[in-house]
Design a protein around this motif. Structure first.
Motif, PDB file in Angstrom:
ATOM      1  N   THR A 258       0.845  -1.204   0.000  1.00  0.00           N
ATOM      2  CA  THR A 258       0.000   0.000   0.000  1.00  0.00           C
ATOM      3  C   THR A 258       0.880   1.254   0.000  1.00  0.00           C
ATOM      4  OG1 THR A 258      -1.730  -1.194   1.179  1.00  0.00           O
ATOM      5  CG2 THR A 258      -1.807   1.212   1.268  1.00  0.00           C
ATOM      6  N   LEU A 259       1.915   1.252   0.847  1.00  0.00           N
ATOM      7  CA  LEU A 259       2.844   2.377   0.904  1.00  0.00           C
ATOM      8  C   LEU A 259       3.510   2.599  -0.462  1.00  0.00           C
ATOM      9  CD1 LEU A 259       4.632   4.464   2.375  1.00  0.00           C
ATOM     10  CD2 LEU A 259       6.101   2.570   3.076  1.00  0.00           C
ATOM     11  N   LEU A 260       3.995   1.523  -1.091  1.00  0.00           N
ATOM     12  CA  LEU A 260       4.654   1.682  -2.398  1.00  0.00           C
ATOM     13  C   LEU A 260       3.668   2.179  -3.454  1.00  0.00           C
ATOM     14  CD1 LEU A 260       7.305  -1.062  -3.148  1.00  0.00           C
ATOM     15  CD2 LEU A 260       7.536   1.098  -1.940  1.00  0.00           C
ATOM     16  N   HIS A 261       2.428   1.684  -3.402  1.00  0.00           N
ATOM     17  CA  HIS A 261       1.431   2.143  -4.380  1.00  0.00           C
ATOM     18  C   HIS A 261       1.171   3.645  -4.230  1.00  0.00           C
ATOM     19  CE1 HIS A 261      -0.259  -2.214  -4.693  1.00  0.00           C
ATOM     20  NE2 HIS A 261       0.850  -2.049  -5.396  1.00  0.00           N
ATOM     21  N   LEU A 262       1.163   4.129  -2.989  1.00  0.00           N
ATOM     22  CA  LEU A 262       0.962   5.573  -2.780  1.00  0.00           C
ATOM     23  C   LEU A 262       2.162   6.352  -3.315  1.00  0.00           C
ATOM     24  CD1 LEU A 262      -0.558   5.536   0.811  1.00  0.00           C
ATOM     25  CD2 LEU A 262      -1.778   5.971  -1.325  1.00  0.00           C
ATOM     26  N   LEU A 263       3.376   5.836  -3.062  1.00  0.00           N
ATOM     27  CA  LEU A 263       4.585   6.521  -3.542  1.00  0.00           C
ATOM     28  C   LEU A 263       4.673   6.494  -5.068  1.00  0.00           C
ATOM     29  CD1 LEU A 263       7.261   5.277  -0.977  1.00  0.00           C
ATOM     30  CD2 LEU A 263       6.263   7.564  -1.153  1.00  0.00           C
ATOM     31  N   GLY A 264       4.105   5.461  -5.678  1.00  0.00           N
ATOM     32  CA  GLY A 264       4.141   5.338  -7.130  1.00  0.00           C
ATOM     33  C   GLY A 264       2.962   6.000  -7.821  1.00  0.00           C
ATOM     34  N   ALA A 265       2.110   6.666  -7.053  1.00  0.00           N
ATOM     35  CA  ALA A 265       0.884   7.297  -7.578  1.00  0.00           C
ATOM     36  C   ALA A 265       0.009   6.272  -8.297  1.00  0.00           C
ATOM     37  CB  ALA A 265       1.184   8.491  -8.486  1.00  0.00           C
ATOM     38  N   LEU A 266       0.037   5.030  -7.809  1.00  0.00           N
ATOM     39  CA  LEU A 266      -0.884   4.005  -8.317  1.00  0.00           C
ATOM     40  C   LEU A 266      -2.159   4.012  -7.478  1.00  0.00           C
ATOM     41  CD1 LEU A 266       1.743   1.141  -8.762  1.00  0.00           C
ATOM     42  CD2 LEU A 266       0.829   2.664 -10.532  1.00  0.00           C
ATOM     43  N   ASP A 267      -2.125   4.727  -6.357  1.00  0.00           N
ATOM     44  CA  ASP A 267      -3.258   4.773  -5.440  1.00  0.00           C
ATOM     45  C   ASP A 267      -3.196   6.124  -4.723  1.00  0.00           C
ATOM     46  OD1 ASP A 267      -5.435   3.890  -3.951  1.00  0.00           O
ATOM     47  OD2 ASP A 267      -4.224   2.768  -2.517  1.00  0.00           O
ATOM     48  N   ARG A 268      -4.328   6.529  -4.159  1.00  0.00           N
ATOM     49  CA  ARG A 268      -4.391   7.806  -3.426  1.00  0.00           C
ATOM     50  C   ARG A 268      -4.696   7.548  -1.955  1.00  0.00           C
ATOM     51  NH1 ARG A 268      -5.412  12.775  -6.063  1.00  0.00           N
ATOM     52  NH2 ARG A 268      -5.794  12.579  -8.290  1.00  0.00           N
ATOM     53  N   PRO A 269      -4.171   8.386  -1.063  1.00  0.00           N
ATOM     54  CA  PRO A 269      -4.519   8.226   0.352  1.00  0.00           C
ATOM     55  C   PRO A 269      -5.946   8.721   0.605  1.00  0.00           C
ATOM     56  CG  PRO A 269      -3.169  10.185   0.069  1.00  0.00           C
ATOM     57  CD  PRO A 269      -3.274   9.530  -1.294  1.00  0.00           C
ATOM     58  N   ASP A 270      -6.585   8.178   1.636  1.00  0.00           N
ATOM     59  CA  ASP A 270      -7.870   8.725   2.068  1.00  0.00           C
ATOM     60  C   ASP A 270      -7.668  10.008   2.852  1.00  0.00           C
ATOM     61  OD1 ASP A 270      -9.279   6.477   1.059  1.00  0.00           O
ATOM     62  OD2 ASP A 270      -8.705   5.357   2.849  1.00  0.00           O
ATOM     63  N   GLU A 271      -6.585  10.027   3.621  1.00  0.00           N
ATOM     64  CA  GLU A 271      -6.253  11.197   4.438  1.00  0.00           C
ATOM     65  C   GLU A 271      -4.750  11.348   4.439  1.00  0.00           C
ATOM     66  OE1 GLU A 271      -7.410  10.772   8.565  1.00  0.00           O
ATOM     67  OE2 GLU A 271      -9.276   9.831   7.885  1.00  0.00           O
ATOM     68  N   GLY A 272      -4.288  12.582   4.685  1.00  0.00           N
ATOM     69  CA  GLY A 272      -2.865  12.820   4.850  1.00  0.00           C
ATOM     70  C   GLY A 272      -2.200  13.276   3.566  1.00  0.00           C
ATOM     71  N   GLU A 273      -0.884  13.524   3.670  1.00  0.00           N
ATOM     72  CA  GLU A 273      -0.128  14.123   2.574  1.00  0.00           C
ATOM     73  C   GLU A 273       0.964  13.188   2.088  1.00  0.00           C
ATOM     74  OE1 GLU A 273       1.292  17.904   3.948  1.00  0.00           O
ATOM     75  OE2 GLU A 273      -0.766  18.637   4.251  1.00  0.00           O
ATOM     76  N   VAL A 274       1.105  13.109   0.769  1.00  0.00           N
ATOM     77  CA  VAL A 274       2.171  12.315   0.145  1.00  0.00           C
ATOM     78  C   VAL A 274       2.921  13.236  -0.815  1.00  0.00           C
ATOM     79  CG1 VAL A 274       2.755  10.317  -1.280  1.00  0.00           C
ATOM     80  CG2 VAL A 274       0.758  10.215   0.247  1.00  0.00           C
ATOM     81  N   GLU A 275       4.145  13.612  -0.441  1.00  0.00           N
ATOM     82  CA  GLU A 275       4.934  14.515  -1.275  1.00  0.00           C
ATOM     83  C   GLU A 275       6.191  13.795  -1.748  1.00  0.00           C
ATOM     84  OE1 GLU A 275       5.940  18.219   0.630  1.00  0.00           O
ATOM     85  OE2 GLU A 275       7.441  18.695  -0.896  1.00  0.00           O
ATOM     86  N   VAL A 276       6.432  13.802  -3.055  1.00  0.00           N
ATOM     87  CA  VAL A 276       7.648  13.212  -3.614  1.00  0.00           C
ATOM     88  C   VAL A 276       8.264  14.215  -4.575  1.00  0.00           C
ATOM     89  CG1 VAL A 276       8.678  11.321  -4.934  1.00  0.00           C
ATOM     90  CG2 VAL A 276       6.703  10.860  -3.468  1.00  0.00           C
ATOM     91  N   ASP A 277       9.540  14.536  -4.347  1.00  0.00           N
ATOM     92  CA  ASP A 277      10.273  15.396  -5.272  1.00  0.00           C
ATOM     93  C   ASP A 277       9.530  16.710  -5.519  1.00  0.00           C
ATOM     94  OD1 ASP A 277      12.608  15.663  -6.690  1.00  0.00           O
ATOM     95  OD2 ASP A 277      11.775  14.899  -8.556  1.00  0.00           O
ATOM     96  N   GLY A 278       8.947  17.250  -4.440  1.00  0.00           N
ATOM     97  CA  GLY A 278       8.254  18.535  -4.544  1.00  0.00           C
ATOM     98  C   GLY A 278       6.841  18.445  -5.100  1.00  0.00           C
ATOM     99  N   ILE A 279       6.397  17.248  -5.476  1.00  0.00           N
ATOM    100  CA  ILE A 279       5.048  17.091  -6.035  1.00  0.00           C
ATOM    101  C   ILE A 279       4.112  16.594  -4.940  1.00  0.00           C
ATOM    102  CG2 ILE A 279       3.661  15.919  -7.801  1.00  0.00           C
ATOM    103  CD1 ILE A 279       6.412  15.513  -9.286  1.00  0.00           C
ATOM    104  N   LEU A 280       3.011  17.307  -4.736  1.00  0.00           N
ATOM    105  CA  LEU A 280       2.030  16.911  -3.719  1.00  0.00           C
ATOM    106  C   LEU A 280       1.055  15.936  -4.366  1.00  0.00           C
ATOM    107  CD1 LEU A 280       1.416  20.439  -2.149  1.00  0.00           C
ATOM    108  CD2 LEU A 280       2.933  18.628  -1.313  1.00  0.00           C
ATOM    109  N   LEU A 281       1.348  14.634  -4.224  1.00  0.00           N
ATOM    110  CA  LEU A 281       0.568  13.626  -4.950  1.00  0.00           C
ATOM    111  C   LEU A 281      -0.882  13.561  -4.490  1.00  0.00           C
ATOM    112  CD1 LEU A 281       3.208  10.771  -5.181  1.00  0.00           C
ATOM    113  CD2 LEU A 281       2.335  12.175  -7.056  1.00  0.00           C
TER     114      LEU A 281
END
Ligand SMILES: Nc1ncnc2c1ncn2[C@@H]1O[C@H](COP(=O)(O)OP(=O)(O)O)[C@@H](O)[C@H]1O
Ligand SMILES: [Mg+2]
Length: 225
Positions: A47-70
């Motif tokens: 689940t964590l990797l899918h969120l980091l890969g933008a294969l899935d979205r979180p229900d709550e909270g923030e996922v930022e990679v390389d300056g992009i707020l996924l």
């Protein structure tokens, strides 16, 4: 490079029962780092990797990679992120059976519109990095599992992603092939080609990786320094 803040993700089972895969999970990883994610089956690693890969979205909270707020990004931004910023390696290789290793490695570039000659040149470079120059004309069924996985790593890196994600990349390999695949990940890390996040079941493999995060039941267990 990577920041997760209070991320939660709940799935609905087919019975309708909710399963909390990640719960208020937070994480920070520096650019250029290499991190092993460990933890029991079902604790939320994929689940964590899918969120980091933008294969899935979180229900709550923030996922930022390389300056992009996924978590805020539009579908178009997320598609672009998947094409440009991230490369993913899975447990079961997913190479196309009718194409040789070089064609498999160059394919993402051709699909992205690069000319065949330039894509092939880049594919040759990546196969050399993976130690597979001599095998470039072989079909997937003509090489070992370890060679397949190294080709899959080459393919994941061919578009120069800044983040390389791997979900149990040695889970289907014997120990000799697993250690060759890990040598390649370590070489990628040493050359600074990409930030690496690698999920593994193996304590031996995790012990060789500089950063380690142990997950338990949708959350993080801090390791002693
Ligand atoms: N698409 C899904 N639908 C329903 N439940 C899911 C789905 N994906 C994962 N889960 C559940 O979420 C939890 C975490 O799964 P996962 O992230 O795959 O764990 P891990 O990779 O650590 O084994 C598990 O209980 C799993 O059954
Ligand atoms: Mg998993």
């Amino acid at each position: 490079m990577i920041r997760l803040q209070n991320v939660s993700r709940t799935y609905l089972e087919s019975s309708g029962r909710p399963v909390r895969a990640l719960s208020q999970f937070s994480l920070k990883l520096a650019a250029g780092s290499m991190t092993a994610i460990t933890g029991p089956s079902g604790c939320g690693k994929s689940t964590l990797l899918h969120l980091l890969g933008a294969l899935d979205r979180p229900d709550e909270g923030e996922v930022e990679v390389d300056g992009i707020l996924l978590h805020h990004a539009t579908e178009a931004q997320r598609t672009r992120y998947r094409r440009e910023t991230v490369g993913i390696v899975f447990q079961f290789f997913h190479l196309l059976p009718g194409m040789n290793l070089l064609e498999n490695v160059a394919l993402p570039l051709i699909l992205a519109g690069m000319g065949r000659a330039a894509a092939t040149t880049r594919g040759v470079e990546l196969l050399a990095l993976a130690g597979l120059s001599e095998k470039s004309a072989r079909l997937p069924h003509e090489v070992s599992g370890g060679e397949l996985q190294r080709a899959a790593v080459a393919r994941a890196l061919v578009h120069r992603p800044r983040l390389l994600l791997a979900d149990e990349p040695t889970g289907n390999l014997d120990s000799t092939n697993a250690s060759r695949v890990m040598d390649l990940f370590h070489a990628v890390h040493r050359s600074g080609l990409a930030t690496i996040v690698l999920v593994t079941h193996s304590p031996e493999i995790a012990a060789q990786i500089p950063g380690r995060i142990e997950m338990a039941d949708g959350g993080r267990v801090p390791l002693p320094a």
